[in-house]
Design a protein around this motif. Structure first.
Motif, PDB file in Angstrom:
ATOM      1  N   ALA A 146     -27.187   4.025   7.504  1.00 41.18           N
ATOM      2  CA  ALA A 146     -26.113   3.009   8.078  1.00 41.18           C
ATOM      3  C   ALA A 146     -26.338   1.767   7.350  1.00 41.18           C
ATOM      4  O   ALA A 146     -25.412   1.071   7.232  1.00 41.18           O
ATOM      5  CB  ALA A 146     -26.618   2.783   9.639  1.00 41.18           C
ATOM      6  N   LEU A 147     -27.523   1.365   6.894  1.00 40.33           N
ATOM      7  CA  LEU A 147     -27.932   0.374   5.881  1.00 40.33           C
ATOM      8  C   LEU A 147     -27.051   0.415   4.688  1.00 40.33           C
ATOM      9  O   LEU A 147     -26.545  -0.486   4.225  1.00 40.33           O
ATOM     10  CB  LEU A 147     -29.273   0.170   5.912  1.00 40.33           C
ATOM     11  CG  LEU A 147     -29.852  -0.248   7.042  1.00 40.33           C
ATOM     12  CD1 LEU A 147     -31.572  -0.291   6.778  1.00 40.33           C
ATOM     13  CD2 LEU A 147     -29.620  -1.741   7.665  1.00 40.33           C
ATOM     14  N   ASP A 148     -26.983   1.763   4.260  1.00 41.20           N
ATOM     15  CA  ASP A 148     -25.950   1.801   2.865  1.00 41.20           C
ATOM     16  C   ASP A 148     -24.702   1.331   3.394  1.00 41.20           C
ATOM     17  O   ASP A 148     -23.932   0.855   2.463  1.00 41.20           O
ATOM     18  CB  ASP A 148     -26.163   3.263   2.283  1.00 41.20           C
ATOM     19  CG  ASP A 148     -27.596   3.424   1.861  1.00 41.20           C
ATOM     20  OD1 ASP A 148     -28.412   2.449   1.361  1.00 41.20           O
ATOM     21  OD2 ASP A 148     -27.997   4.916   1.565  1.00 41.20           O
ATOM     22  N   ARG A 149     -24.150   1.866   4.498  1.00 40.69           N
ATOM     23  CA  ARG A 149     -22.804   1.677   4.754  1.00 40.69           C
ATOM     24  C   ARG A 149     -22.537   0.051   5.043  1.00 40.69           C
ATOM     25  O   ARG A 149     -21.677  -0.459   4.506  1.00 40.69           O
ATOM     26  CB  ARG A 149     -22.640   2.272   6.057  1.00 40.69           C
ATOM     27  CG  ARG A 149     -22.196   3.892   5.933  1.00 40.69           C
ATOM     28  CD  ARG A 149     -22.115   4.601   7.159  1.00 40.69           C
ATOM     29  NE  ARG A 149     -21.399   3.698   8.148  1.00 40.69           N
ATOM     30  CZ  ARG A 149     -21.146   3.658   9.671  1.00 40.69           C
ATOM     31  NH1 ARG A 149     -22.013   4.410  10.161  1.00 40.69           N
ATOM     32  NH2 ARG A 149     -20.257   3.078  10.164  1.00 40.69           N
ATOM     33  N   HIS A 150     -23.720  -0.590   5.699  1.00 41.44           N
ATOM     34  CA  HIS A 150     -23.718  -1.806   5.834  1.00 41.44           C
ATOM     35  C   HIS A 150     -23.399  -2.539   4.349  1.00 41.44           C
ATOM     36  O   HIS A 150     -22.827  -3.564   4.400  1.00 41.44           O
ATOM     37  CB  HIS A 150     -24.728  -2.154   6.454  1.00 41.44           C
ATOM     38  CG  HIS A 150     -24.906  -4.128   6.662  1.00 41.44           C
ATOM     39  ND1 HIS A 150     -25.353  -4.686   5.811  1.00 41.44           N
ATOM     40  CD2 HIS A 150     -24.616  -4.776   7.721  1.00 41.44           C
ATOM     41  CE1 HIS A 150     -25.538  -5.850   6.200  1.00 41.44           C
ATOM     42  NE2 HIS A 150     -25.018  -6.011   7.394  1.00 41.44           N
ATOM     43  N   ARG A 151     -24.399  -2.434   3.470  1.00 44.10           N
ATOM     44  CA  ARG A 151     -24.234  -2.927   2.159  1.00 44.10           C
ATOM     45  C   ARG A 151     -22.981  -2.810   1.325  1.00 44.10           C
ATOM     46  O   ARG A 151     -22.409  -3.795   1.038  1.00 44.10           O
ATOM     47  CB  ARG A 151     -25.439  -2.399   1.324  1.00 44.10           C
ATOM     48  CG  ARG A 151     -25.653  -3.136  -0.049  1.00 44.10           C
ATOM     49  CD  ARG A 151     -24.925  -2.380  -1.098  1.00 44.10           C
ATOM     50  NE  ARG A 151     -24.728  -0.709  -0.999  1.00 44.10           N
ATOM     51  CZ  ARG A 151     -25.478  -0.078  -1.692  1.00 44.10           C
ATOM     52  NH1 ARG A 151     -26.731  -0.801  -2.528  1.00 44.10           N
ATOM     53  NH2 ARG A 151     -25.192   1.097  -1.544  1.00 44.10           N
ATOM     54  N   ASP A 152     -22.363  -1.559   1.550  1.00 42.14           N
ATOM     55  CA  ASP A 152     -21.218  -1.336   1.032  1.00 42.14           C
ATOM     56  C   ASP A 152     -19.712  -2.093   1.449  1.00 42.14           C
ATOM     57  O   ASP A 152     -19.260  -2.559   0.888  1.00 42.14           O
ATOM     58  CB  ASP A 152     -20.903   0.388   0.850  1.00 42.14           C
ATOM     59  CG  ASP A 152     -21.897   1.101   0.145  1.00 42.14           C
ATOM     60  OD1 ASP A 152     -22.497   0.680  -0.749  1.00 42.14           O
ATOM     61  OD2 ASP A 152     -21.900   2.313   0.342  1.00 42.14           O
ATOM     62  N   ALA A 153     -19.976  -2.114   2.696  1.00 39.44           N
ATOM     63  CA  ALA A 153     -18.866  -2.739   3.407  1.00 39.44           C
ATOM     64  C   ALA A 153     -19.031  -4.348   3.086  1.00 39.44           C
ATOM     65  O   ALA A 153     -18.072  -5.026   3.199  1.00 39.44           O
ATOM     66  CB  ALA A 153     -18.946  -2.479   5.019  1.00 39.44           C
ATOM     67  N   ALA A 154     -20.228  -4.830   3.233  1.00 39.77           N
ATOM     68  CA  ALA A 154     -20.413  -6.200   3.107  1.00 39.77           C
ATOM     69  C   ALA A 154     -20.038  -6.406   1.592  1.00 39.77           C
ATOM     70  O   ALA A 154     -19.339  -7.736   1.532  1.00 39.77           O
ATOM     71  CB  ALA A 154     -21.926  -6.496   3.410  1.00 39.77           C
ATOM     72  N   GLU A 155     -20.180  -5.742   0.840  1.00 37.67           N
ATOM     73  CA  GLU A 155     -19.947  -6.135  -0.502  1.00 37.67           C
ATOM     74  C   GLU A 155     -18.503  -5.864  -0.604  1.00 37.67           C
ATOM     75  O   GLU A 155     -17.773  -6.932  -1.465  1.00 37.67           O
ATOM     76  CB  GLU A 155     -20.920  -5.199  -1.695  1.00 37.67           C
ATOM     77  CG  GLU A 155     -22.131  -5.603  -1.615  1.00 37.67           C
ATOM     78  CD  GLU A 155     -22.928  -4.761  -2.690  1.00 37.67           C
ATOM     79  OE1 GLU A 155     -22.412  -4.001  -3.176  1.00 37.67           O
ATOM     80  OE2 GLU A 155     -23.986  -5.203  -2.862  1.00 37.67           O
ATOM     81  N   ALA A 156     -17.720  -5.059  -0.339  1.00 35.68           N
ATOM     82  CA  ALA A 156     -16.483  -4.931  -0.256  1.00 35.68           C
ATOM     83  C   ALA A 156     -15.776  -6.109   0.221  1.00 35.68           C
ATOM     84  O   ALA A 156     -14.721  -6.495  -0.111  1.00 35.68           O
ATOM     85  CB  ALA A 156     -16.003  -3.727   0.221  1.00 35.68           C
TER      86      ALA A 156
END
Length: 379
Positions: free
Chosen positions: A318-328
């Motif tokens: 979930a935190l990996d998804r969070h990081r990817d979406a935030a940077e996108a």
């Protein structure tokens, strides 16, 4: 499969854990680092299949560098302080440098797929965008050939001669036109960033700084500089301290806000003139780092003998998804600040930014659900 509440750092056996476990772990990671380095040297200059091999080797180098650096941070009192403090920033530099190219590539793919999904077109109308239209979206790119972003098409539905498909709503049509130009703009910006990151990584791997790091890792593969007291010191309290830091950081997160389906403040800040990351994201990125350190501490102490903690796996995803979406979302907002872009392009980028911020909120909610389970699967 039974479930029981379990402290993630409880010993799976009755044996006392000593610094020998840490020593063996660091040696193993150093060996993996050297093996990946050899693979990179073999495949990096190969003309056949070298690209994929080089990517795998760089990923393995990053993986080992992160684990060595994380272990040096968690178990610092058991290691020679001067050596550990000298190695940690160098390994962090290497991991960050090697990861940039992949990060830009993944970010571009994520954003283009999101644009394709949001536009609702059966086939993304990239072919209809002429060089003049692209120049209107970004005047600085008039000299680029092709113009449009290569967005993966979605198969058109086969209606089998049935009734005609209703025309899209005007808003969706406007988004489709703007999305093509927005995709071209994002493709240019992120491809340029990826190219620069690739060149930086190649320069780093050929630099004297990297060779100095590799030499120290080679020594680590045969000799770990432990302190004299490490032989009789139990490293478990240090691993427990890493777990406590993670628990405290999670407790400070606004999990109540994470349970809401809509976070308007995140959307408003993301499109503000300031290019800085959203202040809401920082604590979540810190938790991701602390979760990773906690996982590495468990690996160092118990290797394959640690109990499976499904909470850590789900929370980390979930935190990996969070990081990817935030940077996108940040990349979409930065593209929207490009001077003199067409209104339709800016509109599409705004919709894209909002979509990725919603993905951020979804990832936070998924982390909340995963973390609150607090169970470990036991055979």
């Amino acid at each position: 499969m039974a479930q029981r509440h379990l402290d993630p750092t409880d010993r799976p056996t009755a044996e006392v854990v000593t610094a020998h476990a840490l020593e063996g772990y660091l040696r193993a990671q150093a060996t993996e680092f050297l093996r990946a380095l050899r693979l990179h040297r073999v495949t990096g200059g190969s003309s056949a299949g070298g690209a994929d091999g080089a990517v795998d080797a760089a990923r393995a180098l990053r993986r080992s560098a992160r684990r060595i650096s994380g272990s040096l941070h968690t178990f610092r009192p058991l290691l020679d302080p001067g050596w550990a403090e000298e190695m940690r920033p160098e390994l962090a530099w290497l991991s960050d440098t090697l990861g940039l190219e992949h990060a830009y590539e993944s970010r571009l793919e994520r954003l283009l797929l999101a644009l394709h999904r949001l536009s609702g077109a059966a086939v993304f109308p990239a072919q209809a965008v002429t060089a003049a239209a692209v120049a209107a979206a970004d005047p600085g790119a008039a000299g680029r050939a092709g113009g449009a972003a290569p967005v993966p098409p979605r198969a058109a539905p086969d209606h089998g001669g049935g009734p005609p498909v209703p025309a899209p709503a005007p808003e969706r049509g406007n988004l489709t036109v703007g999305a093509a130009k927005a995709g071209a703009l994002l493709e240019r910006q992120l491809t340029l960033a990826r190219t620069r990151a690739h060149s930086t990584a190649l320069q780093a791997l050929g630099s004297a700084r990297f060779h100095a790091v590799a030499d120290k890792v080679a020594v680590l593969a045969s000799e770990v500089p432990l302190t004299p007291a490490a032989a009789t010191t139990d490293p478990s309290p240090l691993a427990a301290a890493a777990r406590e830091r993670l628990t405290d950081a999670v407790a400070a997160l606004p999990l109540i806000t994470a349970g809401r389906p809509y976070n308007a403040e995140a959307l408003v800040h993301g499109l503000s003139p300031g290019p800085s990351p959203h202040p809401q994201d920082g604590p979540w990125h810190q938790v991701r780092l602390l979760l990773r350190l906690h996982r590495y501490a468990r690996e160092a102490l118990y290797a394959d003998g640690a109990p499976v903690d499904v909470r850590l796996v789900a929370a980390g995803q979930a935190l990996d998804r969070h990081r990817d979406a935030a940077e996108a979302a940040g990349a979409a907002a930065q593209a929207a600040r490009t001077p003199r872009i067409a209104p339709a392009t800016a509109y599409a980028l705004g919709v894209l930014h909002a979509d990725q911020r919603h993905e951020v909120e979804a990832a936070r909610f998924a982390f909340q659900r995963a973390w609150q389970k607090q169970t470990v699967d036991v055979p």
